[in-house]
Enzyme design. Structure first.
Site, PDB file in Angstrom:
ATOM      1  N   HIS A 197      11.936 -36.284 107.419  1.00  0.00           N
ATOM      2  CA  HIS A 197      12.095 -34.889 107.563  1.00  0.00           C
ATOM      3  C   HIS A 197      13.192 -34.436 108.793  1.00  0.00           C
ATOM      4  CE1 HIS A 197       9.608 -30.819 108.058  1.00  0.00           C
ATOM      5  NE2 HIS A 197      10.733 -30.759 107.788  1.00  0.00           N
ATOM      6  N   TYR A 203       4.579 -28.748 109.525  1.00  0.00           N
ATOM      7  CA  TYR A 203       4.159 -27.384 109.213  1.00  0.00           C
ATOM      8  C   TYR A 203       2.976 -26.826 109.826  1.00  0.00           C
ATOM      9  CZ  TYR A 203       8.087 -27.818 105.992  1.00  0.00           C
ATOM     10  OH  TYR A 203       9.434 -28.232 105.296  1.00  0.00           O
TER      11      TYR A 203
HETATM   12  P1  NAD Z   1      11.858 -19.364 101.240  1.00  0.00           P
HETATM   13  O1  NAD Z   1      13.243 -18.939 101.005  1.00  0.00           O
HETATM   14  O2  NAD Z   1      11.156 -19.864 100.186  1.00  0.00           O
HETATM   15  O3  NAD Z   1      11.291 -17.961 102.038  1.00  0.00           O
HETATM   16  C1  NAD Z   1       9.947 -18.004 102.386  1.00  0.00           C
HETATM   17  C2  NAD Z   1       9.611 -16.659 102.783  1.00  0.00           C
HETATM   18  O4  NAD Z   1       9.844 -15.612 101.870  1.00  0.00           O
HETATM   19  C3  NAD Z   1       8.368 -16.426 103.383  1.00  0.00           C
HETATM   20  O5  NAD Z   1       8.231 -15.533 104.480  1.00  0.00           O
HETATM   21  C4  NAD Z   1       7.409 -15.698 102.383  1.00  0.00           C
HETATM   22  O6  NAD Z   1       6.425 -14.850 102.443  1.00  0.00           O
HETATM   23  C5  NAD Z   1       8.674 -14.796 101.473  1.00  0.00           C
HETATM   24  N1  NAD Z   1       8.433 -14.862  99.976  1.00  0.00           N
HETATM   25  C6  NAD Z   1       8.204 -15.759  99.263  1.00  0.00           C
HETATM   26  N2  NAD Z   1       7.979 -15.158  97.881  1.00  0.00           N
HETATM   27  C7  NAD Z   1       8.373 -13.950  98.199  1.00  0.00           C
HETATM   28  C8  NAD Z   1       8.291 -12.865  97.081  1.00  0.00           C
HETATM   29  N3  NAD Z   1       8.221 -12.552  95.818  1.00  0.00           N
HETATM   30  N4  NAD Z   1       8.452 -11.425  97.622  1.00  0.00           N
HETATM   31  C9  NAD Z   1       8.902 -11.261  99.065  1.00  0.00           C
HETATM   32  N5  NAD Z   1       8.919 -12.358  99.736  1.00  0.00           N
HETATM   33  C10 NAD Z   1       8.460 -13.666  99.577  1.00  0.00           C
HETATM   34  O7  NAD Z   1      11.938 -20.393 102.604  1.00  0.00           O
HETATM   35  P2  NAD Z   1      10.868 -21.558 102.885  1.00  0.00           P
HETATM   36  O8  NAD Z   1       9.531 -21.250 102.852  1.00  0.00           O
HETATM   37  O9  NAD Z   1      11.322 -22.237 104.313  1.00  0.00           O
HETATM   38  O10 NAD Z   1      11.269 -22.860 101.660  1.00  0.00           O
HETATM   39  C11 NAD Z   1      10.370 -23.264 100.813  1.00  0.00           C
HETATM   40  C12 NAD Z   1       9.616 -24.537 101.040  1.00  0.00           C
HETATM   41  O11 NAD Z   1      10.996 -25.494 101.005  1.00  0.00           O
HETATM   42  C13 NAD Z   1       9.021 -24.560 102.354  1.00  0.00           C
HETATM   43  O12 NAD Z   1       7.944 -24.272 102.350  1.00  0.00           O
HETATM   44  C14 NAD Z   1       9.092 -26.108 102.576  1.00  0.00           C
HETATM   45  O13 NAD Z   1       8.145 -26.670 101.722  1.00  0.00           O
HETATM   46  C15 NAD Z   1      10.438 -26.416 102.091  1.00  0.00           C
HETATM   47  N6  NAD Z   1      11.539 -26.656 103.063  1.00  0.00           N
HETATM   48  C16 NAD Z   1      11.787 -27.888 103.600  1.00  0.00           C
HETATM   49  C17 NAD Z   1      12.520 -27.875 104.614  1.00  0.00           C
HETATM   50  C18 NAD Z   1      13.000 -29.438 105.087  1.00  0.00           C
HETATM   51  O14 NAD Z   1      12.474 -30.186 104.479  1.00  0.00           O
HETATM   52  N7  NAD Z   1      13.848 -29.488 106.029  1.00  0.00           N
HETATM   53  C19 NAD Z   1      13.181 -26.846 105.251  1.00  0.00           C
HETATM   54  C20 NAD Z   1      13.170 -25.825 104.660  1.00  0.00           C
HETATM   55  C21 NAD Z   1      12.300 -25.508 103.342  1.00  0.00           C
END
Ligand code: NAD
Length: 311
Positions: free
Chosen positions: A122, A56
């Site tokens: 990952h 990230y």
């Molecule tokens: P998410 O579905 O949590 O969406 C994130 C987006 O939503 C960002 O743009 C954020 O600003 C927005 N957001 C968050 N809260 C909000 C709110 N209250 N109102 C409006 N917008 C809002 O997707 P993500 O960040 O990809 O997933 C969460 C976490 O999961 C990642 O940070 C990561 O740690 C993990 N993840 C891991 C993998 C992997 O290991 N392959 C893949 C995807 C996600």
């Protein structure tokens, strides 16, 4: 905030957990102070599980998270990081024992901790699953024996890859993303296999990486135009009803007791405060049904990720 047991681990995790990818400016450029404040607010409001990766922001998220965690008592949070992915291209993956072993040391230094709670491979679908079973997971088990991590997990998009690895190697946790949200609940199919093995279930991306929000999803988002447009229609419907689709999306994911925790990503103090507040409010079942009707034509539509044979 509610807490649930994460599989067979000793971790009782908050149902809403913190995804640190936005600290690496993955979605848009981020103010570091605001990011640090977001982490502190998350912990103050009862979140106790944080997920990050060296990928990230190409180490930036771990570095900023390390700054945020400085001075925070180690027993206040569980932290998970990852190994194997170091960039966006196929050539940026390295699941060799040598690289993943070095990788965890680098992550511990950036995070400023002596151990992580979970060390995860990952995006396994980009790797050779035989190597992950025979070389990567055994190398991570050695790191557990050395006291640098407590549990071993795998992460990725295609559910088939989890099934293939779990049949051949024991893992403590699975982190699945974009498969338990309003528009896609395919993870339900894998739950029996995960439960039979007592694997801890981590759901990520309840907002489908920004599709289920009022702001447009980022340019790099892999969803088709049809998925994007249908999610935008659902968001507009919620707005007309004076509601925020992100709220209903988050509450929908947290409501499933079979899923220990759901990671939401944000580097905005305002978002994390809203997310924590929403976690404790009741779900509007009437609006949920309306949104699900709008999203029905694209339900469980996904996109390929990684090597074709792993999809
Ligand atoms: P998410 O579905 O949590 O969406 C994130 C987006 O939503 C960002 O743009 C954020 O600003 C927005 N957001 C968050 N809260 C909000 C709110 N209250 N109102 C409006 N917008 C809002 O997707 P993500 O960040 O990809 O997933 C969460 C976490 O999961 C990642 O940070 C990561 O740690 C993990 N993840 C891991 C993998 C992997 O290991 N392959 C893949 C995807 C996600």
């Amino acid at each position: 905030m509610q807490y649930r047991q994460l599989g067979q681990t000793d971790m009782r995790v908050s149902v809403l957990s913190y995804g640190a990818s936005p600290l690496g400016s993955v979605f848009r450029s981020v103010n570091e102070d605001a990011g640090i404040r977001t982490v502190h607010l998350a912990l103050e409001r009862g979140i106790n599980f944080i997920d990050v990766s060296p990928y990230y922001g190409l180490t930036k998220a771990e570095t900023v998270l390390g700054k945020a965690l400085k001075g925070v008592a180690r027993e206040r949070y569980f932290v998970a990081t990852k190994v194997g992915r170091y960039g966006a291209d196929m050539r940026d993956f390295d699941f060799s024992a040598e690289r993943v072993t070095r990788s965890l040391d680098e992550s511990l230094a950036r995070l400023g901790v002596a151990h992580v709670d979970i060390i995860q491979c990952h995006d396994i679908e980009f790797g050779d699953l035989t190597q992950i079973v025979r070389e990567t997971i055994p190398a991570l088990r050695k790191l557990v024996q050395a006291g640098k991590a407590r549990y071993v997990g795998i992460t990725g998009l295609p559910l088939k890859a989890f099934q293939d690895v779990m049949e051949k190697a024991a893992v403590d946790t699975v982190l699945s993303y974009c498969h338990y949200a309003l528009n896609d609940t395919a993870l339900e199919r894998l739950l029996p296999a995960l439960e039979a093995r007592k694997v801890g279930i981590i759901n990520a991306s309840p907002l489908s990486m920004g599709l289920l929000a009022n702001r447009e999803a980022p340019e790099w988002h892999p969803a088709t135009a049809e998925i994007r447009a249908t999610c935008a229609k659902a968001a507009a419907h919620c707005r007309e009803r004076g509601q925020d689709i992100s709220k209903i999306a988050l509450q929908f994911a947290l409501a499933n007791p079979r899923i220990a925790t759901t990671l939401v990503g944000t580097a905005s103090p305002e978002n994390i405060v809203n997310n924590c507040k929403w976690a404790d409010e009741p779900l509007d079942h009437q609006l949920l049904a309306e949104v699900q009707r709008i999203l029905a034509p694209i339900h469980n539509r996904t996109w390929p990720s990684g090597r074709p044979e792993n999809n």
